[in-house]
Design an enzyme around this catalytic site. Structure first.
Site, PDB file in Angstrom:
ATOM      1  N   LYS A 182      -5.726 -11.198  -8.655  1.00 17.47           N
ATOM      2  CA  LYS A 182      -5.669 -10.114  -9.651  1.00 17.47           C
ATOM      3  C   LYS A 182      -4.216  -9.642  -9.715  1.00 17.47           C
ATOM      4  O   LYS A 182      -3.756  -8.869  -8.871  1.00 17.47           O
ATOM      5  CB  LYS A 182      -6.596  -8.974  -9.214  1.00 17.47           C
ATOM      6  N   GLU A 257       0.634  -4.931   2.662  1.00 11.59           N
ATOM      7  CA  GLU A 257       2.100  -4.847   2.620  1.00 11.59           C
ATOM      8  C   GLU A 257       2.426  -3.702   1.678  1.00 11.59           C
ATOM      9  O   GLU A 257       2.250  -3.820   0.477  1.00 11.59           O
ATOM     10  CB  GLU A 257       2.658  -6.197   2.135  1.00 11.59           C
ATOM     11  N   CYS A 291       9.985  -3.681  -2.036  1.00  8.98           N
ATOM     12  CA  CYS A 291       9.355  -3.054  -0.858  1.00  8.98           C
ATOM     13  C   CYS A 291      10.327  -3.029   0.308  1.00  8.98           C
ATOM     14  O   CYS A 291      10.354  -2.082   1.087  1.00  8.98           O
ATOM     15  CB  CYS A 291       8.075  -3.777  -0.494  1.00  8.98           C
ATOM     16  N   GLU A 388       9.412   6.659  -0.227  1.00 11.17           N
ATOM     17  CA  GLU A 388       9.799   5.449  -0.950  1.00 11.17           C
ATOM     18  C   GLU A 388      10.000   5.828  -2.427  1.00 11.17           C
ATOM     19  O   GLU A 388       9.044   6.184  -3.123  1.00 11.17           O
ATOM     20  CB  GLU A 388       8.704   4.383  -0.822  1.00 11.17           C
TER      21      GLU A 388
HETATM   22  P1  NAD Z   1      -0.409   0.077  -6.979  1.00 16.18           P
HETATM   23  O1  NAD Z   1      -0.637   0.055  -5.532  1.00 16.18           O
HETATM   24  O2  NAD Z   1      -1.150   1.057  -7.804  1.00 16.18           O
HETATM   25  O3  NAD Z   1      -0.742  -1.378  -7.619  1.00 16.18           O
HETATM   26  C1  NAD Z   1      -0.607  -2.601  -6.936  1.00 16.18           C
HETATM   27  C2  NAD Z   1      -1.777  -3.503  -7.317  1.00 16.18           C
HETATM   28  O4  NAD Z   1      -3.003  -2.881  -6.940  1.00 16.18           O
HETATM   29  C3  NAD Z   1      -1.902  -3.792  -8.823  1.00 16.18           C
HETATM   30  O5  NAD Z   1      -2.368  -5.122  -9.023  1.00 16.18           O
HETATM   31  C4  NAD Z   1      -2.978  -2.822  -9.257  1.00 16.18           C
HETATM   32  O6  NAD Z   1      -3.691  -3.257 -10.394  1.00 16.18           O
HETATM   33  C5  NAD Z   1      -3.892  -2.833  -8.050  1.00 16.18           C
HETATM   34  N1  NAD Z   1      -4.715  -1.644  -7.924  1.00 16.18           N
HETATM   35  C6  NAD Z   1      -4.444  -0.373  -8.343  1.00 16.18           C
HETATM   36  N2  NAD Z   1      -5.480   0.446  -8.072  1.00 16.18           N
HETATM   37  C7  NAD Z   1      -6.422  -0.310  -7.466  1.00 16.18           C
HETATM   38  C8  NAD Z   1      -7.711  -0.034  -6.939  1.00 16.18           C
HETATM   39  N3  NAD Z   1      -8.251   1.190  -6.995  1.00 16.18           N
HETATM   40  N4  NAD Z   1      -8.404  -1.048  -6.372  1.00 16.18           N
HETATM   41  C9  NAD Z   1      -7.874  -2.284  -6.304  1.00 16.18           C
HETATM   42  N5  NAD Z   1      -6.674  -2.608  -6.804  1.00 16.18           N
HETATM   43  C10 NAD Z   1      -5.948  -1.634  -7.369  1.00 16.18           C
HETATM   44  O7  NAD Z   1       1.094   0.216  -7.210  1.00 16.18           O
HETATM   45  P2  NAD Z   1       1.777   0.788  -8.539  1.00 16.18           P
HETATM   46  O8  NAD Z   1       1.016   1.901  -9.157  1.00 16.18           O
HETATM   47  O9  NAD Z   1       2.007  -0.362  -9.400  1.00 16.18           O
HETATM   48  O10 NAD Z   1       3.098   1.396  -7.945  1.00 16.18           O
HETATM   49  C11 NAD Z   1       3.057   2.691  -7.345  1.00 16.18           C
HETATM   50  C12 NAD Z   1       3.910   2.723  -6.117  1.00 16.18           C
HETATM   51  O11 NAD Z   1       3.510   1.681  -5.203  1.00 16.18           O
HETATM   52  C13 NAD Z   1       5.371   2.453  -6.348  1.00 16.18           C
HETATM   53  O12 NAD Z   1       6.065   3.596  -6.703  1.00 16.18           O
HETATM   54  C14 NAD Z   1       5.810   1.917  -5.019  1.00 16.18           C
HETATM   55  O13 NAD Z   1       6.145   2.948  -4.148  1.00 16.18           O
HETATM   56  C15 NAD Z   1       4.608   1.219  -4.491  1.00 16.18           C
HETATM   57  N6  NAD Z   1       4.722  -0.240  -4.657  1.00 16.18           N
HETATM   58  C16 NAD Z   1       5.033  -0.955  -3.565  1.00 16.18           C
HETATM   59  C17 NAD Z   1       5.161  -2.318  -3.673  1.00 16.18           C
HETATM   60  C18 NAD Z   1       5.491  -3.140  -2.506  1.00 16.18           C
HETATM   61  O14 NAD Z   1       5.969  -4.259  -2.647  1.00 16.18           O
HETATM   62  N7  NAD Z   1       5.231  -2.672  -1.312  1.00 16.18           N
HETATM   63  C19 NAD Z   1       4.995  -2.944  -4.892  1.00 16.18           C
HETATM   64  C20 NAD Z   1       4.659  -2.175  -6.007  1.00 16.18           C
HETATM   65  C21 NAD Z   1       4.518  -0.818  -5.861  1.00 16.18           C
END
Ligand code: NAD
Length: 486
Positions: A182, A257, A291, A388
């Site tokens: 996904k 992660e 990250c 972060e």
């Molecule tokens: P997120 O955690 O919301 O999304 C990451 C993934 O999880 C996406 O594929 C999203 O569709 C999915 N997701 C979201 N809600 C979900 C749920 N309830 N159940 C299952 N899957 C779900 O991240 P974001 O909103 O895109 O970014 C927000 C913050 O996350 C950023 O500001 C950053 O701090 C952090 N982030 C970290 C990384 C990393 O590499 N560690 C990457 C992206 C974002």
């Protein structure tokens, strides 16, 4: 027939999802936005719970069918073939990523090459993971088998779509798992392109399934699906908690992660000329949306002013613009992310802003651009030094001695990556042990991001390891076989 999108070079319909080897049109779509302009450029499939059910069933069938019977050597050959085909299409993939994520072209191309490299590495490793024999009681022969979990779920963020798909799906397939992927709703094009390439390369139906869509719909359905045997998640701490709770409900292992607040610790005896490019680049690469970004620079007090001045010079030269202009920084992924980052930056007292980069004059008004900002001397417990930000900003903090450096470096809830700059070998060895992080770099930062290097965090940065050989153990289950033969 023209595709329902304005993305140059796109050769497939992004509203179709891969389930059981068939590309199926989604029943609903989501807009695809170009972060460099803010304009809608196409329609992405919005997968449903039903699509996830179908994808998990297809993966389960593959696990017990053709894919499950594929030998490790043949799995390796298929992955290697995917790697060669990804490399041959690296420019196409880079253009897709630049349009979808706003990543400057050169950085997007590097991600495509890294995706190919993951396929090469895990292709080569597929038939080299072995069990062992265990000396035991007289009359017994005991050995272990490394077997796939079965169906693995992969939930991927938007910041490095190709690299994260490569490291997680590559290792899972190498061990013979069948994957349901996904991608992030903001950045799904290269995951779909990768799946097209993998299918062309001969990956059997159902070994890889891709369901695009929203986190709270398709993502949540995948995380909580009782037919999934292992979950791999990269993203925010908040969602990571939900994924771990969902995994707990089904009692399945999970790799998380979740980002970091990674420090580079610079001692007075460091070679500053060597360190400076790393100090800045590790913070602003991918516009800080990394990250393992190094968002905290800790400097021994006697050289603090010098480091701030030299980093500030670099910041003033940084330019932000559209992905296709291929500058040091592109836009952030979304208006929402831009608002979050600007909220953080607004908390910096003006007197502490050592320098800013600039947004090019002809950057489209609707793009999500943020000028990079260097902040000097915030208290170590200031939100800018603790949270972060996931944008182009770094803080520089002075320290008095080694103990204070370690205390500040370890003084956040995260622990992903750390680096130490010093000429003293003894200090390097001490700090490599004392720093709380999944990776420590000595007189460098990131070591070029090699796919061979196990990666993952401690604390709120998550748990489990991806990349390298270690990931193959995570994507497999050890079975002990004890034969009593007298
Ligand atoms: P997120 O955690 O919301 O999304 C990451 C993934 O999880 C996406 O594929 C999203 O569709 C999915 N997701 C979201 N809600 C979900 C749920 N309830 N159940 C299952 N899957 C779900 O991240 P974001 O909103 O895109 O970014 C927000 C913050 O996350 C950023 O500001 C950053 O701090 C952090 N982030 C970290 C990384 C990393 O590499 N560690 C990457 C992206 C974002």
């Amino acid at each position: 027939m023209p595709l329902p999108t304005e993305i140059p070079g796109l050769w497939f319909d992004p509203a179709e999802m891969l389930i059981g080897g068939t590309w199926r049109p989604a029943s609903q779509t989501l807009p695809i936005e170009d972060p460099s302009t803010g304009a809608g450029i196409g329609a992405l499939g919005r997968g449903t719970t039903g699509d996830i059910d179908a994808a998990v069933a297809a993966a389960d069938a593959a696990r017990w069918g053709d894919w499950g019977r594929t030998t490790a050597t043949e799995r390796g050959r298929i992955l290697a073939r995917i790697g060669r085909m990804v490399l041959a299409r690296a420019d196409d993939l880079a253009r897709l990523e630049a349009a979808d994520v706003g990543k400057p072209l050169k950085q997007a191309k590097a991600d495509a090459v890294a995706l190919a490299r993951y396929m090469e590495f895990y292709g080569g490793a597929a038939d080299k993971v072995m069990g062992e024999t265990i000396p035991y009681l007289d009359g017994y022969t005991v050995y272990t088998l490394r077997e796939p979990h079965g169906v693995t779920g992969h939930i991927v963020p938007w910041n490095y779509p190709m690299q994260i798909v490569g490291r997680s799906v590559g290792a899972a397939l190498a061990m013979g798992n069948a994957c349901v992927l996904k991608p992030a709703e903001e950045a799904s094009l290269t995951a779909l392109a990768f799946a097209r390439i993998a299918t062309e390369a001969g990956l059997p139906p159902g070994a890889l399934n891709v369901v695009t869509g929203l986190g709270e719909e398709a993502g949540s359905a995948l995380a909580s699906h009782p037919g999934v045997h292992h979950l791999s998640f990269t993203g925010s701490v908040a969602v990571g908690r939900m994924i771990q709770a969902a995994a707990a409900a089904n009692v399945v292992p999970v790799t998380l992660e979740l980002g970091g607040k990674s420090p580079q610790v610079v001692f007075a005896d460091a070679d500053l000329d060597a360190a400076l490019p790393f100090l800045v680049n590790a913070g602003i690469q991918n516009a800080g949306q990394t990250c393992s970004a190094s968002s905290r620079i800790l400097v021994e007090r006697s050289r603090y002013d010098e480091v701030v001045a030299r980093m500030a010079d670099r910041y003033r030269a940084l330019r932000v613009g559209p992905a296709m202009a291929d500058l040091e920084l592109g836009p952030l992924i979304s208006a929402r992310q831009k608002a979050v980052v600007e909220g953080f930056l607004a908390t910096a007292p003006e007197a502490s802003v050592a320098a800013r980069g600039s947004i090019v004059a002809d950057a489209p008004a609707g793009g999500h651009y943020v000028a990079p900002m260097l902040v000097a001397g915030p208290a170590p417990d200031h939100p800018l030094a603790q949270d972060e930000i996931f944008g182009p900003a770094q803080v520089v903090i002075p320290f008095a001695d080694e103990d204070e450096a370690v205390a500040i470096a370890n003084g956040t809830q995260y622990g992903l990556v750390a680096s130490v700059w010093t000429d003293s070998g003894a200090r390097q060895m001490r700090l490599a042990k004392r720093l709380r992080a999944g990776q420590v770099f000595l007189n460098n930062y990131g070591a070029g991001g090699g796919v061979e290097l196990p990666f993952g965090g401690v604390g709120r940065s998550g748990h489990g390891r991806e990349k390298g050989f270690e990931a193959l153990y995570g994507f497999s289950v050890l079975k002990t076989v004890a034969a009593r033969h007298g």
